[in-house]
Design an enzyme around this catalytic site. Sequence first.
Site, PDB file in Angstrom:
ATOM      1  N   SER A 107       0.823  -1.208   0.000  1.00 46.35           N
ATOM      2  CA  SER A 107       0.000   0.000   0.000  1.00 46.35           C
ATOM      3  C   SER A 107       0.859   1.261   0.000  1.00 46.35           C
ATOM      4  O   SER A 107       1.935   1.300   0.599  1.00 46.35           O
ATOM      5  CB  SER A 107      -0.900   0.003   1.237  1.00 46.35           C
ATOM      6  OG  SER A 107      -1.579   1.225   1.362  1.00 46.35           O
ATOM      7  N   TYR A 129      -3.394   5.251  -4.855  1.00 41.13           N
ATOM      8  CA  TYR A 129      -4.723   5.844  -4.945  1.00 41.13           C
ATOM      9  C   TYR A 129      -4.655   7.040  -5.894  1.00 41.13           C
ATOM     10  O   TYR A 129      -3.568   7.542  -6.198  1.00 41.13           O
ATOM     11  CB  TYR A 129      -5.206   6.314  -3.576  1.00 41.13           C
ATOM     12  CG  TYR A 129      -5.448   5.199  -2.590  1.00 41.13           C
ATOM     13  CD1 TYR A 129      -6.611   4.440  -2.640  1.00 41.13           C
ATOM     14  CD2 TYR A 129      -4.510   4.905  -1.596  1.00 41.13           C
ATOM     15  CE1 TYR A 129      -6.843   3.411  -1.732  1.00 41.13           C
ATOM     16  CE2 TYR A 129      -4.737   3.884  -0.687  1.00 41.13           C
ATOM     17  CZ  TYR A 129      -5.896   3.140  -0.753  1.00 41.13           C
ATOM     18  OH  TYR A 129      -6.111   2.128   0.131  1.00 41.13           O
ATOM     19  N   THR A 155      -6.180   1.528  -6.720  1.00 41.37           N
ATOM     20  CA  THR A 155      -7.411   1.251  -5.978  1.00 41.37           C
ATOM     21  C   THR A 155      -8.358   2.442  -6.094  1.00 41.37           C
ATOM     22  O   THR A 155      -7.998   3.555  -5.749  1.00 41.37           O
ATOM     23  CB  THR A 155      -7.095   0.991  -4.496  1.00 41.37           C
ATOM     24  OG1 THR A 155      -6.176  -0.098  -4.389  1.00 41.37           O
ATOM     25  CG2 THR A 155      -8.359   0.660  -3.718  1.00 41.37           C
ATOM     26  N   ARG A 164     -19.427   3.064  12.199  1.00 42.14           N
ATOM     27  CA  ARG A 164     -19.741   1.647  12.319  1.00 42.14           C
ATOM     28  C   ARG A 164     -20.719   1.499  13.475  1.00 42.14           C
ATOM     29  O   ARG A 164     -20.538   2.112  14.523  1.00 42.14           O
ATOM     30  CB  ARG A 164     -18.472   0.838  12.598  1.00 42.14           C
ATOM     31  CG  ARG A 164     -17.382   1.004  11.550  1.00 42.14           C
ATOM     32  CD  ARG A 164     -16.123   0.239  11.952  1.00 42.14           C
ATOM     33  NE  ARG A 164     -15.098   0.358  10.923  1.00 42.14           N
ATOM     34  CZ  ARG A 164     -14.100   1.223  10.957  1.00 42.14           C
ATOM     35  NH1 ARG A 164     -13.974   2.060  11.980  1.00 42.14           N
ATOM     36  NH2 ARG A 164     -13.217   1.269   9.984  1.00 42.14           N
ATOM     37  N   LYS A 253      -8.166  -2.031  -9.110  1.00 40.57           N
ATOM     38  CA  LYS A 253      -8.795  -2.753  -8.000  1.00 40.57           C
ATOM     39  C   LYS A 253     -10.088  -2.060  -7.585  1.00 40.57           C
ATOM     40  O   LYS A 253     -10.116  -0.839  -7.411  1.00 40.57           O
ATOM     41  CB  LYS A 253      -7.816  -2.805  -6.822  1.00 40.57           C
ATOM     42  CG  LYS A 253      -8.236  -3.678  -5.662  1.00 40.57           C
ATOM     43  CD  LYS A 253      -7.058  -3.816  -4.687  1.00 40.57           C
ATOM     44  CE  LYS A 253      -7.400  -4.672  -3.489  1.00 40.57           C
ATOM     45  NZ  LYS A 253      -8.362  -4.015  -2.598  1.00 40.57           N
ATOM     46  N   HIS A 277     -13.518  -3.562  -1.328  1.00 36.86           N
ATOM     47  CA  HIS A 277     -12.616  -3.014  -0.313  1.00 36.86           C
ATOM     48  C   HIS A 277     -12.800  -3.706   1.039  1.00 36.86           C
ATOM     49  O   HIS A 277     -12.771  -3.087   2.097  1.00 36.86           O
ATOM     50  CB  HIS A 277     -12.804  -1.500  -0.174  1.00 36.86           C
ATOM     51  CG  HIS A 277     -11.526  -0.763   0.115  1.00 36.86           C
ATOM     52  ND1 HIS A 277     -10.847  -0.059  -0.843  1.00 36.86           N
ATOM     53  CD2 HIS A 277     -10.796  -0.626   1.246  1.00 36.86           C
ATOM     54  CE1 HIS A 277      -9.767   0.489  -0.310  1.00 36.86           C
ATOM     55  NE2 HIS A 277      -9.708   0.157   0.956  1.00 36.86           N
ATOM     56  N   ASP A 308     -10.896 -10.183  -4.603  1.00 36.09           N
ATOM     57  CA  ASP A 308     -10.397  -9.730  -3.308  1.00 36.09           C
ATOM     58  C   ASP A 308     -11.591  -9.530  -2.382  1.00 36.09           C
ATOM     59  O   ASP A 308     -12.450  -8.705  -2.656  1.00 36.09           O
ATOM     60  CB  ASP A 308      -9.645  -8.406  -3.507  1.00 36.09           C
ATOM     61  CG  ASP A 308      -9.043  -7.864  -2.224  1.00 36.09           C
ATOM     62  OD1 ASP A 308      -9.175  -8.512  -1.172  1.00 36.09           O
ATOM     63  OD2 ASP A 308      -8.436  -6.778  -2.283  1.00 36.09           O
TER      64      ASP A 308
END
Length: 390
Positions: A107, A129, A155, A164, A253, A277, A308
């Site tokens: 990454s 990115y 990506t 969340r 991706k 992702h 993925d």
Amino acid sequence: MSTWFETVAEAQRRARKRLPRSVYSALLAGSEKGVSYDDNTTAFTELGFAPHVAGLSAKRDQSTTVLGEQIALPVIISPTGVQAVHPDGEVAVARAAAARGTAIGLSSFASKPLGDVVAANPRTFFQMYWMGSKDAMERRVAYAREAGAKALIVTLDWSFSHGRDWGSPRIPERLTLKEMARFAPEALTRPRWLWDFVSAGTLPDLTAPNVAEDGEAPPTFFGAYGTWMQTPPPSWEDVRWLREQWDGPFLLKGICRVDDALRAVDAGVTAISVSNHGGNNLDATPAPVRALPAVADAVGHQVEVLLDGGVRRGSDVVKALALGARAVLIGRAYLWGLAAGGQAGVENVLDVLRGGIDSALLGLGRSSVQELTRDDVVIPPGFTRTLGAP
């Protein structure tokens, strides 16, 4: 207790016991209600196999080629940001992947420099990115080329979903004295994790050295993340432009729609990864394995198609290959292995997957991963998702 574990689920249990609560929670991630996160793994359990009982192959070959690199099994390391679960971070992962004959995606937000990772594993793909100015991106591409990256991964599947239902961990931008004091009670409950860093004479690195400009200190992870968030999203012409800056294999991706896959081919990519992702993006996006067959049917004869998301077993890998993937990328699985046992833990995860792949190939009567077809899997009605078909 033996350091060896027999499943990825056991690696996850050990990671949870070893890591401070906020660090483990950051690995778990997910977004909103976690619909996509759950579906990524649940979808694999809905698929069945159609095995044989005689005439089985005594030898099974798992090798394949991905992005121009020969690998020993159809599993590669997906790029993930700052790996503060172990002092050696991405270098330990790179060594483990090299020891098992496979490649690593690094990454842009990794905690170790690209050159160090390439030295540990020459089969390194650098992930970018769409971030910052075009001049900055050109410099990052040149940096990847000069460091010896074998391929570029771009990506794009990110919509900056926040929140969340189970709560998000507090991760500091820098480990100041104040932040260390706040974190100390949590770290002290996980003495083995703390001792790993103490014995290595270091602290968890929360910087992103691979996006540093020449002569400047590496930005913090959140500083780099902020630059990314503030960059206007790319057009398909921008994707084509970025592809033209790189003269080697180029993986896009984050594809889950047929129309996007076709546009990616038009933009000149050499490979795509069907991905959401890891369920960390727009919640309620289908599991990649549900979208895989339609995408593979549309473009699999033109570009390499990878998958993925949600892979926890070797049988999951075989199911993905039977539905059209050339190989899979793993994320959380190897991070749990890294947390549980460093380099050896990542090797253990890859061994678990290799063993599961071999077992499935045996039962299906296949001598190679290249022989897998949809006849090998049982696909229940309504399982697949065909998104964006023209």
